[in-house]
Design a protein around this motif. Structure first.
Motif, PDB file in Angstrom:
ATOM      1  N   TYR B 295       0.796  -1.231   0.000  1.00 46.54           N
ATOM      2  CA  TYR B 295       0.000   0.000   0.000  1.00 46.54           C
ATOM      3  C   TYR B 295       0.827   1.278   0.000  1.00 46.54           C
ATOM      4  N   ARG B 296       2.158   1.137  -0.003  1.00 45.06           N
ATOM      5  CA  ARG B 296       2.970   2.338   0.181  1.00 45.06           C
ATOM      6  C   ARG B 296       2.795   3.346  -0.933  1.00 45.06           C
ATOM      7  N   SER B 297       2.445   2.905  -2.135  1.00 44.96           N
ATOM      8  CA  SER B 297       2.306   3.882  -3.219  1.00 44.96           C
ATOM      9  C   SER B 297       1.092   4.796  -3.015  1.00 44.96           C
ATOM     10  N   SER B 298       0.221   4.456  -2.069  1.00 44.55           N
ATOM     11  CA  SER B 298      -0.892   5.363  -1.771  1.00 44.55           C
ATOM     12  C   SER B 298      -0.361   6.685  -1.210  1.00 44.55           C
ATOM     13  N   LEU B 299       0.873   6.682  -0.747  1.00 42.83           N
ATOM     14  CA  LEU B 299       1.494   7.911  -0.251  1.00 42.83           C
ATOM     15  C   LEU B 299       1.873   8.858  -1.387  1.00 42.83           C
ATOM     16  N   HIS B 300       1.781   8.386  -2.627  1.00 42.26           N
ATOM     17  CA  HIS B 300       2.113   9.251  -3.750  1.00 42.26           C
ATOM     18  C   HIS B 300       1.023  10.288  -4.003  1.00 42.26           C
ATOM     19  N   CYS B 301      -0.131  10.060  -3.415  1.00 38.81           N
ATOM     20  CA  CYS B 301      -1.317  10.870  -3.695  1.00 38.81           C
ATOM     21  C   CYS B 301      -1.064  12.360  -3.584  1.00 38.81           C
ATOM     22  N   ILE B 302      -1.475  13.105  -4.595  1.00 35.19           N
ATOM     23  CA  ILE B 302      -1.325  14.568  -4.558  1.00 35.19           C
ATOM     24  C   ILE B 302      -2.654  15.254  -4.272  1.00 35.19           C
ATOM     25  N   ARG B 303      -3.640  14.486  -3.827  1.00 37.79           N
ATOM     26  CA  ARG B 303      -4.924  15.011  -3.376  1.00 37.79           C
ATOM     27  C   ARG B 303      -5.651  15.806  -4.463  1.00 37.79           C
ATOM     28  N   CYS B 304      -5.746  15.196  -5.649  1.00 38.45           N
ATOM     29  CA  CYS B 304      -6.435  15.895  -6.734  1.00 38.45           C
ATOM     30  C   CYS B 304      -7.934  15.606  -6.751  1.00 38.45           C
ATOM     31  N   GLY B 305      -8.338  14.456  -6.225  1.00 38.60           N
ATOM     32  CA  GLY B 305      -9.760  14.101  -6.192  1.00 38.60           C
ATOM     33  C   GLY B 305     -10.287  13.457  -7.460  1.00 38.60           C
ATOM     34  N   ALA B 306      -9.408  13.211  -8.440  1.00 41.20           N
ATOM     35  CA  ALA B 306      -9.902  12.647  -9.706  1.00 41.20           C
ATOM     36  C   ALA B 306     -10.557  11.284  -9.491  1.00 41.20           C
ATOM     37  N   CYS B 307      -9.999  10.519  -8.544  1.00 41.80           N
ATOM     38  CA  CYS B 307     -10.559   9.183  -8.312  1.00 41.80           C
ATOM     39  C   CYS B 307     -11.986   9.269  -7.793  1.00 41.80           C
ATOM     40  N   MET B 308     -12.253  10.305  -6.991  1.00 46.24           N
ATOM     41  CA  MET B 308     -13.617  10.473  -6.483  1.00 46.24           C
ATOM     42  C   MET B 308     -14.584  10.852  -7.595  1.00 46.24           C
ATOM     43  N   ASN B 309     -14.107  11.731  -8.485  1.00 47.22           N
ATOM     44  CA  ASN B 309     -14.989  12.209  -9.540  1.00 47.22           C
ATOM     45  C   ASN B 309     -15.399  11.095 -10.486  1.00 47.22           C
ATOM     46  N   THR B 310     -14.524  10.090 -10.640  1.00 46.79           N
ATOM     47  CA  THR B 310     -14.829   9.036 -11.593  1.00 46.79           C
ATOM     48  C   THR B 310     -15.521   7.829 -10.957  1.00 46.79           C
ATOM     49  N   CYS B 311     -15.365   7.659  -9.655  1.00 43.14           N
ATOM     50  CA  CYS B 311     -15.852   6.450  -9.014  1.00 43.14           C
ATOM     51  C   CYS B 311     -17.373   6.360  -9.017  1.00 43.14           C
ATOM     52  N   GLN B 323     -17.455   8.108   5.878  1.00 37.88           N
ATOM     53  CA  GLN B 323     -17.103   8.379   7.275  1.00 37.88           C
ATOM     54  C   GLN B 323     -15.588   8.427   7.497  1.00 37.88           C
ATOM     55  N   SER B 324     -14.874   8.910   6.504  1.00 36.87           N
ATOM     56  CA  SER B 324     -13.429   9.061   6.701  1.00 36.87           C
ATOM     57  C   SER B 324     -13.018  10.417   6.164  1.00 36.87           C
ATOM     58  N   VAL B 325     -11.960  10.966   6.692  1.00 37.67           N
ATOM     59  CA  VAL B 325     -11.535  12.323   6.336  1.00 37.67           C
ATOM     60  C   VAL B 325     -11.329  12.455   4.831  1.00 37.67           C
ATOM     61  N   VAL B 326     -10.604  11.496   4.280  1.00 30.75           N
ATOM     62  CA  VAL B 326     -10.479  11.429   2.834  1.00 30.75           C
ATOM     63  C   VAL B 326     -11.390  10.298   2.361  1.00 30.75           C
ATOM     64  N   PRO B 327     -12.415  10.625   1.580  1.00 28.33           N
ATOM     65  CA  PRO B 327     -13.337   9.575   1.148  1.00 28.33           C
ATOM     66  C   PRO B 327     -12.935   8.994  -0.204  1.00 28.33           C
ATOM     67  N   GLY B 328     -13.856   8.291  -0.828  1.00 33.65           N
ATOM     68  CA  GLY B 328     -13.628   7.807  -2.188  1.00 33.65           C
ATOM     69  C   GLY B 328     -12.573   6.721  -2.262  1.00 33.65           C
ATOM     70  N   PRO B 329     -12.160   6.408  -3.476  1.00 32.52           N
ATOM     71  CA  PRO B 329     -11.196   5.313  -3.681  1.00 32.52           C
ATOM     72  C   PRO B 329      -9.887   5.510  -2.903  1.00 32.52           C
ATOM     73  N   ILE B 330      -9.272   6.683  -2.981  1.00 31.66           N
ATOM     74  CA  ILE B 330      -8.001   6.856  -2.270  1.00 31.66           C
ATOM     75  C   ILE B 330      -8.204   6.775  -0.762  1.00 31.66           C
ATOM     76  N   GLY B 331      -9.312   7.310  -0.296  1.00 33.72           N
ATOM     77  CA  GLY B 331      -9.615   7.228   1.132  1.00 33.72           C
ATOM     78  C   GLY B 331      -9.779   5.784   1.568  1.00 33.72           C
ATOM     79  N   SER B 332     -10.328   4.975   0.670  1.00 28.96           N
ATOM     80  CA  SER B 332     -10.591   3.579   1.001  1.00 28.96           C
ATOM     81  C   SER B 332      -9.334   2.741   1.076  1.00 28.96           C
ATOM     82  N   ILE B 333      -8.213   3.235   0.529  1.00 31.04           N
ATOM     83  CA  ILE B 333      -6.966   2.486   0.708  1.00 31.04           C
ATOM     84  C   ILE B 333      -6.073   3.131   1.766  1.00 31.04           C
ATOM     85  N   LEU B 334      -6.368   4.381   2.116  1.00 30.31           N
ATOM     86  CA  LEU B 334      -5.583   5.052   3.161  1.00 30.31           C
ATOM     87  C   LEU B 334      -6.164   4.791   4.546  1.00 30.31           C
ATOM     88  N   SER B 335      -7.485   4.900   4.651  1.00 28.01           N
ATOM     89  CA  SER B 335      -8.116   4.849   5.971  1.00 28.01           C
ATOM     90  C   SER B 335      -8.026   3.508   6.697  1.00 28.01           C
TER      91      SER B 335
END
Lengths: 193, 461
Positions: B295-311, B323-335
């Protein structure tokens, strides 16, 4: 305290090092840059006026903003306060028009790089109701790769790429020009300076 | 409080779901238009991924380099192991100066640290200055999207909110009127603020500077007026060189909203002559994530939100369902990495369509990580017992050809013979919003045996 723990945790957990890639991007054709800059800026809600030389700037600006009473910035003839004499940026709250000279302009996104030395007070290009930036056509470069090459090694305490007036679409995705920063941006491009 | 039960509330209003879905898909389309204009788009993504991978492998080196340069520049650097340490540092700095009113521009990190309630409990007024964030702050809700915090709010709701808190006249949701009202309201806050807090989009190790990208200009309005500026940053935000910014700045806004760049890309290298500038480097679980190979590459995230817009799931369930600070796909691998129990349902809030991976500007393999999390969570027995049992039964069926055939025959017979009200009963979760397929006259196996014999050749259709 936190630093030691964090650094040792990193040393323990970090992945094997991979090389840093070389960045070699092909810049866009030079002839297109002028048109592209104007197109990009228009997309971002900014306006462009092409002038022969900066000598025309005062007249052009006075035509767009005929009744403006609080002006600061580059054109001494138009400024009502000298930014060098302002002690506290809060005093700039009533500035209506700020005029500054850009150091370079980026075609791909209509951005103009403004250096701290030009604006004197960092708040100046933000707190003003309207903003005008002056650039020469020869300052337009293709993209952000070129831009960062050009500012590499330049000393600054602050610098900003400004690409359009301030804006927001936070109310049901409807675009509103003029959020907290200037409500308009006009870039005067001089062909001959 | 898992994603399915939260989402269930959201989807009750079907018209609203359609509206939310459409609004976000529109942003995705703008991203596509912007990306398609750059023939070098995929090359940019690849370089971005490589820069981030390289950085993670040398994170300690770059953080120390950044600190050294920043201090030379006159910036005070602090390190916080976790959210509490971060909040305590902020409070200490503010209290030392007797500061009681601050403005804050958008920072997902400070959301992660739950900074606002902490400061408010210590009698410090925190005004979120991004319009979307101010809206949700007034509504006493968390943001539902990392870039478009109030995307879930309709204009009439904002109109009512502003009437209550900003004394506006009813305007039928007029965005110009409402934004102007917010401009005046927040301008007063900027002018009176005793300190400004911001996030950090990128920190450059080479020069000891950091960059903040906004459209509204709120980060700058805060930072350039107040005599005290605190920037909060996750340690993964450091990049090696100034020239690396070329790659990220070209990717960020295009991925987020389809703009060529944000209105302002502000570079902070030194404090103002009359002011103090502090930066807090925050770990809060990032070094642990760094050690997780999966999961370490999830740290590459630049917080653009594109994954949320497409999901498709995010679009139709909304950010609050996570129910997590960062939602959507990236939030689901970080949280789940932060709190596995609380966020166990998130990796399952996905159809694994992979669209998130396609649009991620730094090429995080989000949907692969979602899948890996599922396996980890199931093996760790954190998934729903009903699901586990169902998968176990399916396992027996798929292993035995006889049982599989038999189950198929029984299933078809059941669908043919029994009335609708029995088939679509409470246990039939699949059938709640879907039509079951019509039972075929013969199974594929039966058809294949028949036709194989007819043609006499193997493998012909």
């Amino acid at each position: 305290m936190g630093k030691k723990e964090i650094l040792s945790a990193i040393k323990e957990n970090k992945p094997p090092a991979l090389p840093l890639p070389e960045l070699a991007f092909q810049p866009i054709d030079h002839d297109q840059l002028f048109m592209l800059f104007q197109k990009s800026l228009a997309k971002a809600g900014g306006a462009t006026i092409v002038i022969d030389s900066f000598k025309e700037a005062k007249e052009v600006i006075t035509n767009i903003f005929p009744e403006v009473n609080h002006v600061v910035g580059h054109l001494k003839e138009l400024s009502t306060i000298d930014l060098n004499t302002v002690k506290d940026p809060h005093q700039l709250a009533s500035v209506v028009l700020a005029i500054f000279k850009g150091a370079l302009a980026v075609a791909e996104n209509g951005a103009v790089w403004v250096h701290e030395n030009e604006i004197i007070h960092r708040a100046a290009p933000f707190i003003s109701t309207h903003l005008i930036l002056l650039i020469s056509r020869s300052q337009i470069i293709a993209d952000m790769h070129q831009a960062y090459k050009m500012i590499q090694g330049v000393d600054y305490g602050y610098g900003v790429f400004i690409s359009g007036p301030s804006k927001t679409a936070d109310i049901e995705q409807s675009l509103v020009i003029g959020a907290h920063g200037p409500k308009s941006l006009t870039v005067l491009i001089s062909s001959n300076d | 409080m898992a994603h399915p039960s939260e989402a269930e509330k959201f989807i009750r209003d079907e018209a609203r779901v359609d509206w939310h879905d459409g609004a976000l898909w529109h942003v995705r389309q703008k991203r596509d238009a912007a990306a398609n204009q750059l023939p070098e788009w995929e090359k940019l993504r690849e370089k971005a991924a490589q820069i981030k991978s390289h950085t993670m492998g040398n994170l300690d080196f770059y953080l120390e380099k950044f600190e050294k340069k920043a201090i030379e520049n006159g910036i005070k650097v602090h390190w916080a192991s976790d959210a509490i340490a971060h909040n305590e540092i902020v409070l200490k700095l503010l209290k030392k100066k007797g500061i009681q009113k601050i403005v804050k521009s958008k920072s997902m990190l400070t959301e992660e640290c739950h900074l606002n309630p902490y400061l408010e409990n210590n009698n410090i007024e925190v005004i979120d200055s991004d319009l979307g964030e101010r809206i949700v702050q007034l509504a006493k809700e968390p943001p539902s999207h990392i870039v478009l915090p109030a995307i879930h709010k309709k204009r009439m709701e904002i109109d009512t909110l502003f009437q209550k808190h900003l004394n506006t006249e009813p305007s039928n949701g007029d965005e110009v009127y409402l934004t102007t009202a917010a401009r005046h309201h927040l301008r007063e806050k900027f002018l009176k603020a005793e300190a400004a807090m911001t996030g950090v989009n990128f920190a450059i190790a080479e020069t000891g500077e950091f960059v903040i990208c906004t459209n509204e200009g709120n980060a700058d309005m805060g930072a350039h007026l107040a005599p005290f500026h605190i920037a909060s940053m996750g340690i993964e935000k450091v990049v090696p060189r100034l020239e690396d910014l070329g790659v990220f700045i070209r990717l960020l806004a295009r991925s987020a909203t389809g703009q060529d760049s944000t209105t302002y890309t502000s570079h902070f290298r030194k404090p103002r002559a009359d002011a103090e500038l502090h930066i807090i480097l925050v770990d809060n679980g990032r070094t642990v994530q760094l050690g997780r190979e999966n999961y370490r590459s999830s740290l590459h995230c630049i917080r653009c939100g594109a994954c949320m817009n497409t999901c498709p799931v995010y679009r139709r369930s909304g950010g609050h369902s996570y129910q997590s600070v960062v939602p959507g796909p990236i939030g689901s691998i970080l949280s789940p990495g932060i709190d596995m129990k609380k966020h166990a349902s998130l990796p399952f809030a996905s159809s694994l369509c992979g669209s998130c991976t396609d649009v991620c500007p730094v090429k995080i393999d989000i949907h692969q990580q979602l899948y890996r999390w599922r396996q980890e969570l199931t093996q760790g027995s954190i998934t729903e017992p009903a699901k586990k049992t169902a998968i176990k039964i399916a396992g027996y069926l798929f292993i035995s050809p006889f049982l599989f055939k038999f189950a198929g025959k029984i299933g078809c017979w059941f669908l043919k013979v029994f009335p609708r009200w029995i088939i679509y009963n409470r246990l039939n979760i699949w059938g709640k919003q879907r039509e079951l397929p019509k039972p075929p006259s013969q199974s594929f196996q039966e058809w294949y045996q028949l036709n194989r014999r007819k043609n006499g050749k193997k493998g012909n259709s």
